[in-house]
Design a protein around this motif. Structure first.
Motif, PDB file in Angstrom:
ATOM      1  N   SER A  77      -6.087  -2.123  11.723  1.00 56.00           N
ATOM      2  CA  SER A  77      -6.391  -2.958  10.566  1.00 56.00           C
ATOM      3  C   SER A  77      -5.194  -3.821  10.220  1.00 56.00           C
ATOM      4  N   LYS A  78      -5.470  -5.027   9.717  1.00 54.78           N
ATOM      5  CA  LYS A  78      -4.417  -5.890   9.187  1.00 54.78           C
ATOM      6  C   LYS A  78      -4.059  -5.500   7.763  1.00 54.78           C
ATOM      7  N   LEU A  79      -4.785  -4.539   7.214  1.00 52.20           N
ATOM      8  CA  LEU A  79      -4.535  -4.041   5.864  1.00 52.20           C
ATOM      9  C   LEU A  79      -4.301  -2.534   5.958  1.00 52.20           C
ATOM     10  N   PRO A  80      -3.166  -2.139   6.559  1.00 53.17           N
ATOM     11  CA  PRO A  80      -2.963  -0.722   6.894  1.00 53.17           C
ATOM     12  C   PRO A  80      -2.890   0.211   5.689  1.00 53.17           C
ATOM     13  N   LEU A  81      -2.370  -0.261   4.543  1.00 51.01           N
ATOM     14  CA  LEU A  81      -2.317   0.614   3.379  1.00 51.01           C
ATOM     15  C   LEU A  81      -3.724   0.930   2.874  1.00 51.01           C
ATOM     16  N   LEU A  82      -4.576  -0.080   2.814  1.00 51.89           N
ATOM     17  CA  LEU A  82      -5.956   0.158   2.393  1.00 51.89           C
ATOM     18  C   LEU A  82      -6.640   1.132   3.349  1.00 51.89           C
ATOM     19  N   ARG A  83      -6.423   0.919   4.640  1.00 57.40           N
ATOM     20  CA  ARG A  83      -7.028   1.798   5.644  1.00 57.40           C
ATOM     21  C   ARG A  83      -6.565   3.232   5.447  1.00 57.40           C
ATOM     22  N   GLY A 110       8.386  -4.357  -6.633  1.00 58.87           N
ATOM     23  CA  GLY A 110       7.588  -3.151  -6.450  1.00 58.87           C
ATOM     24  C   GLY A 110       6.099  -3.412  -6.392  1.00 58.87           C
ATOM     25  N   GLY A 111       5.705  -4.599  -5.937  1.00 59.37           N
ATOM     26  CA  GLY A 111       4.293  -4.967  -5.922  1.00 59.37           C
ATOM     27  C   GLY A 111       3.452  -4.103  -5.003  1.00 59.37           C
ATOM     28  N   SER A 112       4.000  -3.748  -3.835  1.00 59.31           N
ATOM     29  CA  SER A 112       3.223  -2.922  -2.904  1.00 59.31           C
ATOM     30  C   SER A 112       3.010  -1.522  -3.464  1.00 59.31           C
ATOM     31  N   SER A 113       4.010  -0.991  -4.157  1.00 57.99           N
ATOM     32  CA  SER A 113       3.864   0.336  -4.763  1.00 57.99           C
ATOM     33  C   SER A 113       2.882   0.295  -5.932  1.00 57.99           C
ATOM     34  N   ALA A 114       2.908  -0.776  -6.715  1.00 57.38           N
ATOM     35  CA  ALA A 114       1.959  -0.915  -7.817  1.00 57.38           C
ATOM     36  C   ALA A 114       0.530  -0.998  -7.286  1.00 57.38           C
ATOM     37  N   LEU A 115       0.339  -1.771  -6.207  1.00 56.62           N
ATOM     38  CA  LEU A 115      -0.991  -1.850  -5.605  1.00 56.62           C
ATOM     39  C   LEU A 115      -1.418  -0.490  -5.067  1.00 56.62           C
ATOM     40  N   ASN A 116      -0.488   0.207  -4.462  1.00 52.31           N
ATOM     41  CA  ASN A 116      -0.743   1.545  -3.939  1.00 52.31           C
ATOM     42  C   ASN A 116      -1.257   2.475  -5.052  1.00 52.31           C
ATOM     43  N   ILE A 117      -0.584   2.457  -6.193  1.00 48.77           N
ATOM     44  CA  ILE A 117      -0.979   3.303  -7.326  1.00 48.77           C
ATOM     45  C   ILE A 117      -2.350   2.880  -7.861  1.00 48.77           C
ATOM     46  N   ALA A 118      -2.582   1.573  -7.975  1.00 52.53           N
ATOM     47  CA  ALA A 118      -3.884   1.102  -8.451  1.00 52.53           C
ATOM     48  C   ALA A 118      -5.001   1.544  -7.515  1.00 52.53           C
ATOM     49  N   LEU A 119      -4.766   1.453  -6.204  1.00 49.69           N
ATOM     50  CA  LEU A 119      -5.762   1.887  -5.227  1.00 49.69           C
ATOM     51  C   LEU A 119      -6.029   3.386  -5.338  1.00 49.69           C
ATOM     52  N   CYS A 120      -4.970   4.170  -5.473  1.00 43.84           N
ATOM     53  CA  CYS A 120      -5.146   5.621  -5.607  1.00 43.84           C
ATOM     54  C   CYS A 120      -5.972   5.958  -6.840  1.00 43.84           C
ATOM     55  N   LYS A 141       3.128   7.726  -2.287  1.00 49.52           N
ATOM     56  CA  LYS A 141       4.426   7.704  -1.609  1.00 49.52           C
ATOM     57  C   LYS A 141       4.270   8.087  -0.130  1.00 49.52           C
ATOM     58  N   ASN A 142       3.499   9.123   0.145  1.00 45.95           N
ATOM     59  CA  ASN A 142       3.312   9.563   1.524  1.00 45.95           C
ATOM     60  C   ASN A 142       2.504   8.556   2.341  1.00 45.95           C
ATOM     61  N   ALA A 143       1.499   7.944   1.721  1.00 46.29           N
ATOM     62  CA  ALA A 143       0.707   6.932   2.428  1.00 46.29           C
ATOM     63  C   ALA A 143       1.575   5.736   2.809  1.00 46.29           C
ATOM     64  N   GLY A 153      11.305   5.156  -1.294  1.00 45.11           N
ATOM     65  CA  GLY A 153      11.982   5.583  -2.507  1.00 45.11           C
ATOM     66  C   GLY A 153      10.993   6.059  -3.561  1.00 45.11           C
ATOM     67  N   TRP A 154      11.552   6.579  -4.646  1.00 46.99           N
ATOM     68  CA  TRP A 154      10.739   7.122  -5.737  1.00 46.99           C
ATOM     69  C   TRP A 154      10.490   6.131  -6.863  1.00 46.99           C
ATOM     70  N   GLN A 155      11.457   5.254  -7.149  1.00 43.57           N
ATOM     71  CA  GLN A 155      11.479   4.614  -8.462  1.00 43.57           C
ATOM     72  C   GLN A 155      10.296   3.692  -8.730  1.00 43.57           C
ATOM     73  N   ASP A 156       9.755   3.022  -7.726  1.00 45.43           N
ATOM     74  CA  ASP A 156       8.719   2.026  -7.975  1.00 45.43           C
ATOM     75  C   ASP A 156       7.413   2.618  -8.476  1.00 45.43           C
ATOM     76  N   TYR A 157       7.169   3.891  -8.200  1.00 50.35           N
ATOM     77  CA  TYR A 157       5.899   4.493  -8.594  1.00 50.35           C
ATOM     78  C   TYR A 157       5.863   4.860 -10.077  1.00 50.35           C
ATOM     79  N   PHE A 158       7.009   5.122 -10.672  1.00 50.09           N
ATOM     80  CA  PHE A 158       7.028   5.552 -12.066  1.00 50.09           C
ATOM     81  C   PHE A 158       6.626   4.441 -13.037  1.00 50.09           C
ATOM     82  N   PRO A 159       7.188   3.231 -12.935  1.00 44.96           N
ATOM     83  CA  PRO A 159       6.707   2.175 -13.832  1.00 44.96           C
ATOM     84  C   PRO A 159       5.237   1.840 -13.588  1.00 44.96           C
TER      85      PRO A 159
END
Length: 342
Positions: A77-83, A110-120, A141-143, A153-159
């Motif tokens: 996939s060209k969208l590996p995080l979504l996959r 931290g845009g990718s981490s914010a998107l990651n959290i929204a998707l989760c 974080k693991n994905a 890193g840890w910090q981007d997921y907290f905000p």
């Protein structure tokens, strides 16, 4: 069923990169300091009557369709995080996911981490799986680590999860967030955010610095020790509303960070920082891993418009922002609109 989710991005003020395991274990008292901003990563997840999986990134202008979850697992996939996240949450029926972001790619916010959290958050709601916010952080974080193939890193997921201003304490017995009771109005009038137009690659920059640290580079280890100390002092200065100290620490963090990796700054970034000093800039640093992306400027009270105008003349894209009091927000069919994040 349709579920929408959004999570705020962030501005980091001190301690970045030290938040990657196991770097912080070598620096007792390590922490990072940041605040969430009302520039969101968003996603919309809609269930389908069939078994198809449809992935859409509005920012990348990519649309992919898979016949089933099994088909998704067998193909690239060209969208590996979504996959990766769809494979983890294992929806029992077809879904369509549409994502977007209010910050440029590679901005260092931290845009990718914010998107990651929204998707989760959205996928957990759609699939009926009940996870606490700390559990969502671990999943995200693991994905991300699986996708980028280097430690994260840890910090981007907290905000993204909690909003507001935070000190993220990186200790041997765990990573913990401290909510900082700061004046958000003061933050909004004293800081300017500008995109340089040069996206960065945080995975590459952070990995190069991390390898140097693990390999025992004494210069890098000393710099990280200083960065950890600066972050602790930054927290204290912010709580005391001592803006003179905040200014000096922001500049000191940036000087130490530049010594870690030669590509962290660029001539354009250096020029922006130097040229805006006469208009009110007291200190500045690149957000995130550096090498491009956004720069945050601490300015004298009342000089924000002048600094923003000079940055625009220098070819920067000023990003208006306010502090987001809320973190991850998820809403389903029939629910009202998102709050104001304040």
């Amino acid at each position: 069923m349709k579920v929408e989710a959004r999570a705020p991005t962030r501005v980091d003020l001190a301690g970045g990169t030290v938040d990657i395991w196991p770097l912080y274990l070598f620096h007792p008292g390590a922490q990072t300091v940041n605040f969430a901003i009302r520039r969101y990563a968003t996603c919309e997840v809609t269930t389908r009557a069939d078994r198809r999986i449809v992935l859409i990134s509005q920012d990348q202008q990519v649309r992919e369709t898979y016949e089933s979850l099994m088909d998704l697992g067998l193909r690239a996939s060209k969208l590996p995080l979504l996959r990766e996240l769809v494979m983890f949450f294992e929806p029992r029926r077809g879904i369509k996911i549409k994502t977007a972001s209010q910050v440029p790619a590679g901005a260092g916010l931290g845009g990718s981490s914010a998107l990651n959290i929204a998707l989760c958050g959205a996928l957990a709601r759609v699939t009926g799986k009940h996870y606490s916010r700390p559990q969502l952080l671990e999943i995200a974080k693991n994905a991300e680590a699986i996708v980028i193939r280097v430690p994260t890193g840890w910090q981007d997921y907290f905000p993204a999860l909690y909003g507001g201003a935070s000190a993220v304490h990186l200790d041997r017995d765990g990573v913990k967030r401290e909510k900082l009771p700061l004046s958000f109005a003061e933050i909004e009038k004293r800081f300017v955010l500008c995109y340089t137009g040069l996206p960065h690659n945080s995975a590459i920059n952070n990995w190069e610095v991390m390898k140097a640290h693990i390999d025992g580079d004494p210069r890098v280890r000393r710099n990280f020790g200083r960065i950890s100390t600066i972050a602790s002092q930054m927290r204290e200065a912010l709580l005391a509303r001592d803006w003179h100290d905040v200014s000096g620490l922001l500049a000191l963090d940036w000087e130490n960070r530049k010594h870690n990796f030669k590509g962290i700054s660029t001539p354009k970034i250096d020029r922006m920082i130097e040229r805006t000093k006469k208009h009110g800039t007291r200190a500045a640093k690149v957000c995130g891993a550096g090498g491009g992306g956004c720069v945050v400027f601490l300015v004298e009270p009342g000089t924000k418009p002048a600094v923003e105008a000079e940055l625009a003349r220098l070819g920067g894209e000023v990003i208006p922002f306010s502090v987001s009091r809320a973190g991850l927000e998820v809403r389903s069919d029939g629910m009202g609109p998102f709050g104001e994040g304040r």
